[in-house]
Design an enzyme around this catalytic site. Structure first.
Site, mmCIF file in Angstrom:
data_model
loop_
_atom_site.group_PDB
_atom_site.id
_atom_site.type_symbol
_atom_site.label_atom_id
_atom_site.label_comp_id
_atom_site.label_asym_id
_atom_site.label_seq_id
_atom_site.Cartn_x
_atom_site.Cartn_y
_atom_site.Cartn_z
ATOM 1 N N SER A 29 0.807 -1.219 0.000
ATOM 2 C CA SER A 29 0.000 0.000 0.000
ATOM 3 C C SER A 29 0.843 1.274 0.000
ATOM 4 C CB SER A 29 -0.950 -0.002 1.210
ATOM 5 O OG SER A 29 -1.835 -1.093 1.144
ATOM 6 N N HIS B 58 0.657 4.475 4.619
ATOM 7 C CA HIS B 58 -0.124 5.081 3.541
ATOM 8 C C HIS B 58 0.251 6.550 3.343
ATOM 9 C CE1 HIS B 58 -3.721 2.075 3.312
ATOM 10 N NE2 HIS B 58 -2.555 1.467 3.392
#
Length: 199
Positions: A126, A177
């Protein structure tokens, strides 16, 4: 720009870096779910464990980018890479795309190392995926005309929604993230300083 019309063979030929990344992710996933390679052994070897990184196992800053335990996690990250990666691999070139992807994931994992406690463990692509969003946002801020209107209408809402959803999903490495996004944005600004990027 983000609509895939290639056949499987064409995709492999046009985007070899993305194809290789997905193949590596899939291979590791299959190894983790076959009796030949004990599940815990692969995970313990490749997962990002802050304490072990601090003790010198620095490969764990990179290997988590390719590790997924759940099939849904693997599918979502691979699907995101297939959608948003090709335009960047084509625009930047294979070598620069590899650097972008790994550097974004590395930036996310370094931030995770310093912000989270020693026993924090993390896996997944991610951070690197968010790095791709970061490059698109850098181009939008500096020279938005380099991205076709249809692409701009897609990437900005997707990036915003992805960031917002980060704070509402359980068991998500929020640090990874956000700093993956920041890393990609910084890399994008650096690239734009030295070269033009057009999609």
């Amino acid at each position: 720009m983000f609509v895939r019309t290639e056949s499987f063979g064409q995709f492999l030929k046009l985007y070899p870096v993305i194809s290789t990344i997905i193949a590596i992710q899939l291979l590791i996933f299959l190894m983790m779910h076959t009796p030949i390679f004990p599940h815990n052994w692969i995970l313990e070897l490749l997962a990002g464990v802050n304490l072990l990184i601090q003790k010198g196992e620095y490969w764990r800053l990179v290997t988590p980018i390719f590790v997924h335990v759940g099939f849904a996690h693997l599918l979502f990250n691979s699907f995101s890479l297939v959608l948003f990666g090709p335009a960047l691999e084509k625009a930047l070139g294979k070598f620069t795309f590899i650097i972008l992807y790994l550097a974004s994931g590395l930036g996310a994992n370094i931030a995770t190392l310093y912000i989270h406690p020693p026993y924090y463990t993390h896996i997944g692509a991610s951070g690197a995926i968010f790095g791709l969003f970061g490059v698109y946002l850098a181009v939008l801020f500096v020279k938005k005309d380099a991205i076709p209107l249809q692409g701009r209408q897609v990437i900005l809402p997707i990036a915003i929604i992805s960031v917002v959803m980060t704070f509402f999903q359980p068991d998500i490495n929020i640090t990874g993230h956000i700093f993956g996004l920041i890393s990609g944005f910084i890399i994008g600004r650096i690239l734009l300083f030295y070269r033009s990027i057009r999609f």
